[in-house]
Scaffold this motif. Structure first.
Motif, PDB file in Angstrom:
ATOM      1  N   PRO A   1       0.834  -1.210   0.000  1.00 21.67           N
ATOM      2  CA  PRO A   1       0.000   0.000   0.000  1.00 21.67           C
ATOM      3  C   PRO A   1       0.864   1.254   0.000  1.00 21.67           C
ATOM      4  O   PRO A   1       1.997   1.241   0.471  1.00 21.67           O
ATOM      5  N   ALA A   2       0.304   2.330  -0.550  1.00 19.07           N
ATOM      6  CA  ALA A   2       0.956   3.648  -0.552  1.00 19.07           C
ATOM      7  C   ALA A   2       2.336   3.619  -1.199  1.00 19.07           C
ATOM      8  O   ALA A   2       3.240   4.356  -0.793  1.00 19.07           O
ATOM      9  N   ALA A   3       2.519   2.790  -2.218  1.00 20.07           N
ATOM     10  CA  ALA A   3       3.818   2.676  -2.884  1.00 20.07           C
ATOM     11  C   ALA A   3       4.119   3.937  -3.695  1.00 20.07           C
ATOM     12  O   ALA A   3       3.263   4.424  -4.438  1.00 20.07           O
ATOM     13  N   GLU A   4       5.328   4.433  -3.586  1.00 17.31           N
ATOM     14  CA  GLU A   4       5.694   5.672  -4.259  1.00 17.31           C
ATOM     15  C   GLU A   4       5.625   5.537  -5.775  1.00 17.31           C
ATOM     16  O   GLU A   4       5.222   6.470  -6.478  1.00 17.31           O
ATOM     17  N   PHE A   5       5.994   4.370  -6.303  1.00 18.60           N
ATOM     18  CA  PHE A   5       5.941   4.180  -7.749  1.00 18.60           C
ATOM     19  C   PHE A   5       4.515   4.340  -8.264  1.00 18.60           C
ATOM     20  O   PHE A   5       4.279   5.013  -9.272  1.00 18.60           O
ATOM     21  N   LEU A   6       3.543   3.740  -7.577  1.00 15.39           N
ATOM     22  CA  LEU A   6       2.156   3.857  -8.003  1.00 15.39           C
ATOM     23  C   LEU A   6       1.649   5.288  -7.857  1.00 15.39           C
ATOM     24  O   LEU A   6       0.846   5.757  -8.681  1.00 15.39           O
ATOM     25  N   ALA A   7       2.120   5.986  -6.827  1.00 12.37           N
ATOM     26  CA  ALA A   7       1.717   7.386  -6.645  1.00 12.37           C
ATOM     27  C   ALA A   7       2.218   8.253  -7.792  1.00 12.37           C
ATOM     28  O   ALA A   7       1.489   9.115  -8.317  1.00 12.37           O
ATOM     29  N   LEU A   8       3.466   8.023  -8.212  1.00  9.25           N
ATOM     30  CA  LEU A   8       3.999   8.765  -9.353  1.00  9.25           C
ATOM     31  C   LEU A   8       3.254   8.410 -10.631  1.00  9.25           C
ATOM     32  O   LEU A   8       2.992   9.279 -11.479  1.00  9.25           O
ATOM     33  N   TRP A   9       2.923   7.152 -10.775  1.00  9.89           N
ATOM     34  CA  TRP A   9       2.166   6.691 -11.947  1.00  9.89           C
ATOM     35  C   TRP A   9       0.808   7.392 -12.006  1.00  9.89           C
ATOM     36  O   TRP A   9       0.418   7.924 -13.051  1.00  9.89           O
ATOM     37  N   LEU A  10       0.109   7.425 -10.884  1.00  9.31           N
ATOM     38  CA  LEU A  10      -1.196   8.090 -10.860  1.00  9.31           C
ATOM     39  C   LEU A  10      -1.050   9.597 -11.087  1.00  9.31           C
ATOM     40  O   LEU A  10      -1.862  10.201 -11.798  1.00  9.31           O
ATOM     41  N   ASP A  11      -0.010  10.206 -10.528  1.00  6.33           N
ATOM     42  CA  ASP A  11       0.216  11.649 -10.722  1.00  6.33           C
ATOM     43  C   ASP A  11       0.444  11.995 -12.190  1.00  6.33           C
ATOM     44  O   ASP A  11       0.161  13.121 -12.620  1.00  6.33           O
ATOM     45  N   SER A  12       0.948  11.033 -12.962  1.00  7.16           N
ATOM     46  CA  SER A  12       1.210  11.301 -14.379  1.00  7.16           C
ATOM     47  C   SER A  12      -0.073  11.586 -15.146  1.00  7.16           C
ATOM     48  O   SER A  12      -0.033  12.131 -16.258  1.00  7.16           O
ATOM     49  N   TYR A  13      -1.221  11.231 -14.577  1.00  2.00           N
ATOM     50  CA  TYR A  13      -2.500  11.462 -15.250  1.00  2.00           C
ATOM     51  C   TYR A  13      -2.881  12.941 -15.303  1.00  2.00           C
ATOM     52  O   TYR A  13      -3.917  13.287 -15.874  1.00  2.00           O
ATOM     53  N   THR A  14      -2.055  13.808 -14.765  1.00  2.00           N
ATOM     54  CA  THR A  14      -2.284  15.244 -14.959  1.00  2.00           C
ATOM     55  C   THR A  14      -2.198  15.614 -16.438  1.00  2.00           C
ATOM     56  O   THR A  14      -2.769  16.625 -16.855  1.00  2.00           O
ATOM     57  N   SER A  15      -1.505  14.793 -17.227  1.00  2.00           N
ATOM     58  CA  SER A  15      -1.411  15.027 -18.674  1.00  2.00           C
ATOM     59  C   SER A  15      -2.241  14.025 -19.467  1.00  2.00           C
ATOM     60  O   SER A  15      -2.027  13.855 -20.673  1.00  2.00           O
ATOM     61  N   PHE A  16      -3.197  13.375 -18.821  1.00  2.00           N
ATOM     62  CA  PHE A  16      -3.981  12.318 -19.456  1.00  2.00           C
ATOM     63  C   PHE A  16      -4.761  12.812 -20.663  1.00  2.00           C
ATOM     64  O   PHE A  16      -5.363  13.890 -20.646  1.00  2.00           O
ATOM     65  N   ASN A  17      -4.747  12.009 -21.728  1.00  2.00           N
ATOM     66  CA  ASN A  17      -5.518  12.273 -22.941  1.00  2.00           C
ATOM     67  C   ASN A  17      -6.312  11.016 -23.264  1.00  2.00           C
ATOM     68  O   ASN A  17      -5.742   9.982 -23.613  1.00  2.00           O
ATOM     69  N   ASP A  18      -7.632  11.095 -23.143  1.00  3.34           N
ATOM     70  CA  ASP A  18      -8.480   9.923 -23.303  1.00  3.34           C
ATOM     71  C   ASP A  18      -8.404   9.316 -24.702  1.00  3.34           C
ATOM     72  O   ASP A  18      -8.721   8.140 -24.889  1.00  3.34           O
ATOM     73  N   SER A  19      -7.980  10.100 -25.683  1.00  3.98           N
ATOM     74  CA  SER A  19      -7.896   9.595 -27.057  1.00  3.98           C
ATOM     75  C   SER A  19      -6.626   8.788 -27.304  1.00  3.98           C
ATOM     76  O   SER A  19      -6.502   8.118 -28.324  1.00  3.98           O
ATOM     77  N   ASN A  20      -5.680   8.844 -26.355  1.00  7.49           N
ATOM     78  CA  ASN A  20      -4.452   8.053 -26.477  1.00  7.49           C
ATOM     79  C   ASN A  20      -4.670   6.730 -25.763  1.00  7.49           C
ATOM     80  O   ASN A  20      -4.788   6.685 -24.534  1.00  7.49           O
ATOM     81  N   TRP A  21      -4.724   5.639 -26.506  1.00  8.51           N
ATOM     82  CA  TRP A  21      -5.218   4.377 -25.977  1.00  8.51           C
ATOM     83  C   TRP A  21      -4.411   3.849 -24.793  1.00  8.51           C
ATOM     84  O   TRP A  21      -4.953   3.513 -23.747  1.00  8.51           O
ATOM     85  N   ASN A  22      -3.081   3.751 -24.925  1.00  7.34           N
ATOM     86  CA  ASN A  22      -2.336   3.023 -23.898  1.00  7.34           C
ATOM     87  C   ASN A  22      -1.117   3.766 -23.348  1.00  7.34           C
ATOM     88  O   ASN A  22      -0.274   3.154 -22.690  1.00  7.34           O
ATOM     89  N   TYR A  23      -1.030   5.066 -23.591  1.00  5.40           N
ATOM     90  CA  TYR A  23       0.175   5.779 -23.147  1.00  5.40           C
ATOM     91  C   TYR A  23       0.337   5.708 -21.633  1.00  5.40           C
ATOM     92  O   TYR A  23       1.392   5.322 -21.113  1.00  5.40           O
TER      93      TYR A  23
END
Length: 371
Positions: A259-281
């Protein structure tokens, strides 16, 4: 992908054929029960069935033989902030609700996730198994097999089904009979992340799996991911993901994490640039980039997604594959839906290799059994 081979037999069709002919031996699976309650024929029988994985299938069986008039259902009990019990109760097969339902962020579930019931000494990954499924649907055969494979090899304290509707159908009913420690965690489908709109269902599950693992830790599986051997040697790492395409992407269909793993937190934070039209980035490229830049935060293995989506068609068609060192195999059900939905004629000799070889070893203990 080109024209489908005439020798191909669909995965669901092949498995349905298997389950029409095979016999299941025991009635339920579970582990680490602190109590079993209810009117049951024999306490010894219940204790035995809750002690570990089911026996292998036997030939000459009908799918209806799984179902019994009664089954076992798990209940969480928290009497105070320091005490939690995982209790099993005997219920009628068709009772509603089918499984114990909790809301997201339930404090008793959080307490169980932190407890010794779900954590082994020296391991950072709790023995929690997570699936995320949004929308009402009939449970597919490959999902049924995914859960059974994970329960056999992980021995989870709880199987947590996160979503906004319970599955239905014959394989859901069979799963309830065989895996009593399923809990339904009700959560709304994410439709917004960092003010960015999520339209595609798959992107919603991408976000939800990270949120779930950050909150509880454990093992997340896609509904078309099989587990081929116990991942216990990996559970001393904080986070484990699998390489999918070398030097390009890592898959998110099989994740182990504290739980509360830093890698997953960074991964989720990357969604600040999320684009729904980009399938798997954000689901596959971002974890690869993060793992390359922060290898101290994650352990990457090459044994979750082999063969990958570019190579697995040959396995469906019966090509032999050395899978003995793999922890899992991803079926890529969405990409190969035409294969899964096609129902040509009966099994052919070449289908005793490849994926069917793996299926028979998992279900019957031998690749040569029950053809």
């Amino acid at each position: 992908m080109g024209k489908q081979s005439d020798s191909f037999k669909s995965f669901d069709d092949c498995l349905n054929n298997i389950f029409r002919k095979k016999k299941f031996v025991t009635a339920a699976v579970g582990e680490h029960a602190s109590d079993v309650r209810g009117d049951v024929p024999s306490t010894a029988d219940i204790d035995s069935s809750l002690a570990g994985p089911w026996e292998y299938f036997q030939c000459g069986w009908n799918v209806d033989d799984i179902l019994r008039p009664t089954r076992t259902r798990v209940v969480l009990e928290c009497t105070d902030e320091a005490s939690v019990r995982i209790v099993y109760e005997r219920i009628a097969r068709n009772v509603t609700p089918a499984v114990t339902s909790l809301f997201a962020h339930d404090p008793c579930l959080a307490q169980a996730a932190r407890s010794a019931l779900c954590n082994d000494a020296g391991k950072r990954v709790p023995r929690l198994l997570h699936y995320v499924i949004f929308s009402q649907h009939v449970l597919a055969m490959h999902t049924f097999l995914s859960v059974l494979s994970a329960v056999r090899h992980l021995a989870p304290c709880l199987v947590l089904l996160h979503g906004d509707a319970l599955p239905e159908g014959p394989y859901w009913e069979a799963l309830l009979q065989l895996v009593p420690n399923i809990l339904y965690v009700r959560r709304e489908r994410p439709r917004l992340i960092f003010d960015r709109i999520i339209n595609q269902m798959e992107h919603s599950t991408d976000v939800a799996r990270l949120q779930v693992l950050l909150e509880y830790g454990g093992m997340y599986l896609d509904t078309d991911q099989l587990v081929l051997k116990p991942p216990e040697p990996l559970c001393h790492h904080v986070t484990v993901i699998g390489s999918e395409v070398a030097n390009r992407s890592c898959g998110n269909a099989f994740i182990l994490s504290a739980p509360a793993a830093e890698f997953l937190a960074l991964w989720l934070d990357s969604y600040t640039s999320f684009n729904d039209s980009n399938w798997n980035y954000h689901s596959t490229v971002v974890p690869h980039l993060l793992a390359s830049s922060r290898p101290d935060l994650v352990h990457v293995v090459d044994s979750f997604f082999r063969p990958n989506g570019y190579d697995i068609e040959a396995l469906y068609l019966g090509a032999p594959y050395d899978w003995q060192e793999l922890y899992g195999i991803h079926l890529y059900a969405r990409r190969f839906r035409s294969f899964l939905d096609t129902k040509p004629g009966g099994p052919r000799p070449e289908q005793k290799r490849g994926l069917w070889n793996i299926v028979h070893i998992f279900l019957f203990g031998s690749s040569q059994a029950c053809w």
